[in-house]
Design a protein around this motif. Sequence first.
Motif, short mmCIF file in Angstrom:
data_model
loop_
_atom_site.label_atom_id
_atom_site.label_comp_id
_atom_site.label_asym_id
_atom_site.label_seq_id
_atom_site.Cartn_x
_atom_site.Cartn_y
_atom_site.Cartn_z
N SER A 163 0.83 -1.20 0.00
CA SER A 163 0.00 0.00 0.00
C SER A 163 0.86 1.25 0.00
N ARG A 164 1.93 1.24 0.79
CA ARG A 164 2.81 2.40 0.88
C ARG A 164 3.50 2.66 -0.45
N LEU A 165 3.86 1.61 -1.15
CA LEU A 165 4.55 1.76 -2.42
C LEU A 165 3.59 1.98 -3.59
N GLY A 166 2.29 1.88 -3.35
CA GLY A 166 1.32 2.12 -4.41
C GLY A 166 1.16 0.97 -5.37
N LEU A 167 1.52 -0.24 -4.96
CA LEU A 167 1.46 -1.38 -5.88
C LEU A 167 0.04 -1.87 -6.10
N GLY A 168 -0.83 -1.68 -5.12
CA GLY A 168 -2.17 -2.27 -5.21
C GLY A 168 -2.10 -3.77 -4.97
N ARG A 169 -3.12 -4.47 -5.49
CA ARG A 169 -3.16 -5.91 -5.36
C ARG A 169 -2.09 -6.56 -6.23
N LEU A 170 -1.72 -7.79 -5.87
CA LEU A 170 -0.88 -8.61 -6.75
C LEU A 170 -1.83 -9.56 -7.47
N LEU A 171 -1.97 -9.38 -8.77
CA LEU A 171 -2.99 -10.07 -9.57
C LEU A 171 -2.42 -11.31 -10.23
N PRO A 172 -3.18 -12.40 -10.26
CA PRO A 172 -2.70 -13.59 -10.96
C PRO A 172 -2.61 -13.33 -12.46
N LEU A 173 -1.50 -13.69 -13.04
CA LEU A 173 -1.25 -13.50 -14.46
C LEU A 173 -1.35 -14.86 -15.12
N GLY A 174 -2.36 -15.05 -15.96
CA GLY A 174 -2.59 -16.37 -16.54
C GLY A 174 -3.41 -17.23 -15.59
N GLY A 175 -3.13 -18.52 -15.58
CA GLY A 175 -3.89 -19.47 -14.77
C GLY A 175 -3.08 -20.06 -13.64
N ALA A 176 -3.64 -21.09 -13.01
CA ALA A 176 -3.03 -21.68 -11.83
C ALA A 176 -1.67 -22.30 -12.13
N ARG A 177 -1.46 -22.77 -13.34
CA ARG A 177 -0.20 -23.43 -13.69
C ARG A 177 0.89 -22.45 -14.12
N LEU A 202 -10.46 -2.04 -22.89
CA LEU A 202 -9.94 -2.59 -21.64
C LEU A 202 -9.86 -4.11 -21.69
N PHE A 203 -10.90 -4.74 -22.23
CA PHE A 203 -10.87 -6.20 -22.41
C PHE A 203 -9.68 -6.59 -23.27
N GLY A 204 -9.50 -5.88 -24.38
CA GLY A 204 -8.42 -6.22 -25.29
C GLY A 204 -7.06 -6.09 -24.65
N ALA A 205 -6.84 -5.03 -23.88
CA ALA A 205 -5.56 -4.84 -23.22
C ALA A 205 -5.29 -5.93 -22.20
N CYS A 206 -6.33 -6.32 -21.45
CA CYS A 206 -6.17 -7.39 -20.46
C CYS A 206 -5.69 -8.68 -21.11
N ALA A 207 -6.29 -9.02 -22.24
CA ALA A 207 -5.97 -10.28 -22.90
C ALA A 207 -4.69 -10.20 -23.73
N GLN A 208 -4.58 -9.17 -24.56
CA GLN A 208 -3.54 -9.12 -25.57
C GLN A 208 -2.23 -8.53 -25.06
N ALA A 209 -2.29 -7.53 -24.20
CA ALA A 209 -1.07 -6.89 -23.71
C ALA A 209 -0.57 -7.52 -22.41
N LEU A 210 -1.51 -8.05 -21.61
CA LEU A 210 -1.13 -8.54 -20.29
C LEU A 210 -1.23 -10.06 -20.16
N GLY A 211 -2.39 -10.62 -20.48
CA GLY A 211 -2.62 -12.04 -20.24
C GLY A 211 -3.41 -12.28 -18.97
N LEU A 212 -4.18 -11.28 -18.53
CA LEU A 212 -5.03 -11.43 -17.36
C LEU A 212 -6.32 -12.17 -17.76
N ASP A 213 -6.79 -13.04 -16.87
CA ASP A 213 -8.04 -13.77 -17.10
C ASP A 213 -9.19 -12.91 -16.60
N VAL A 214 -9.58 -11.92 -17.39
CA VAL A 214 -10.65 -11.00 -17.01
C VAL A 214 -11.94 -11.44 -17.69
N THR A 215 -12.96 -11.69 -16.88
CA THR A 215 -14.25 -12.13 -17.42
C THR A 215 -15.31 -11.05 -17.38
N GLU A 216 -15.01 -9.93 -16.72
CA GLU A 216 -16.00 -8.86 -16.59
C GLU A 216 -15.30 -7.51 -16.55
#
Length: 231
Positions: free
Chosen positions: A18-32, A114-128
């Motif tokens: 929080s102090r460093l402004g990182l926010g949450r640590l988000l899973p990138l991709g899937g469980a594997r 936003l959907f496109g950036a999540c999938a194409q630039a990052l690889g986040l599993d965003v469903t909504e």
Amino acid sequence: MTGDGSWGHDGLAQAVRSRLGLGRLLPLGGARDGAWITEEAAVAVLRSAAAGVPGAVLGKVRVDRATADAPARAGVPAPPSALPPGPLRVGAEAEGVAGAEPIPAAVERLRDALFGACAQALGLDVTEVDVRVTGLLEAPPNPSPVVGPDRGAAAVRGPEAEAAAAVPGVARLTGVLGAAVHRTDDHVRVEFAVAAGWRALDVAGAVRAAVAAATGADRSVAVLVTAVELS
């Protein structure tokens, strides 16, 4: 804090982030995939994508779990207090621009960006992606460049660090949660920034493979992306 007034391990990690402004640590991709990205780094990429959408100006952005269902179990130890693997939800606020075009059409294009950036630039599993309109601007604001987080560079020392730094798409190693390479008897975690033009999840997978080859089969490997260069 714990009952004795001291910070527990998870509480301390949360306070540091929080102090460093990182926010949450988000899973990138899937469980594997064994990869995470800071919310700060991910949101900078989303803002960059939103900057090209006329008729809507992106405001606050938050990324969180998309469901209250039990999350998947990560294949490797996660960074302290990181979100577990599973679908994510992007919640955003935006202001419409008067006269540009109907606000619903602009908001829909913003959602697509936003959907496109999540999938194409990052690889986040965003469903909504939920965009809430909070106001109306008479004219579009003067454009300003979107700058991603700059967490500096960490020293490259040891075989794991050298292997990670040599992977194409790695801009630099970082040390946000400590050293760039965190080792225990059976696990290694590596932090790095992704170079512009590379998909974060693809680089993360290549870093994991390179570090695993350098460290040997007796240690699992996780990676943490702390910044994504935008240009």
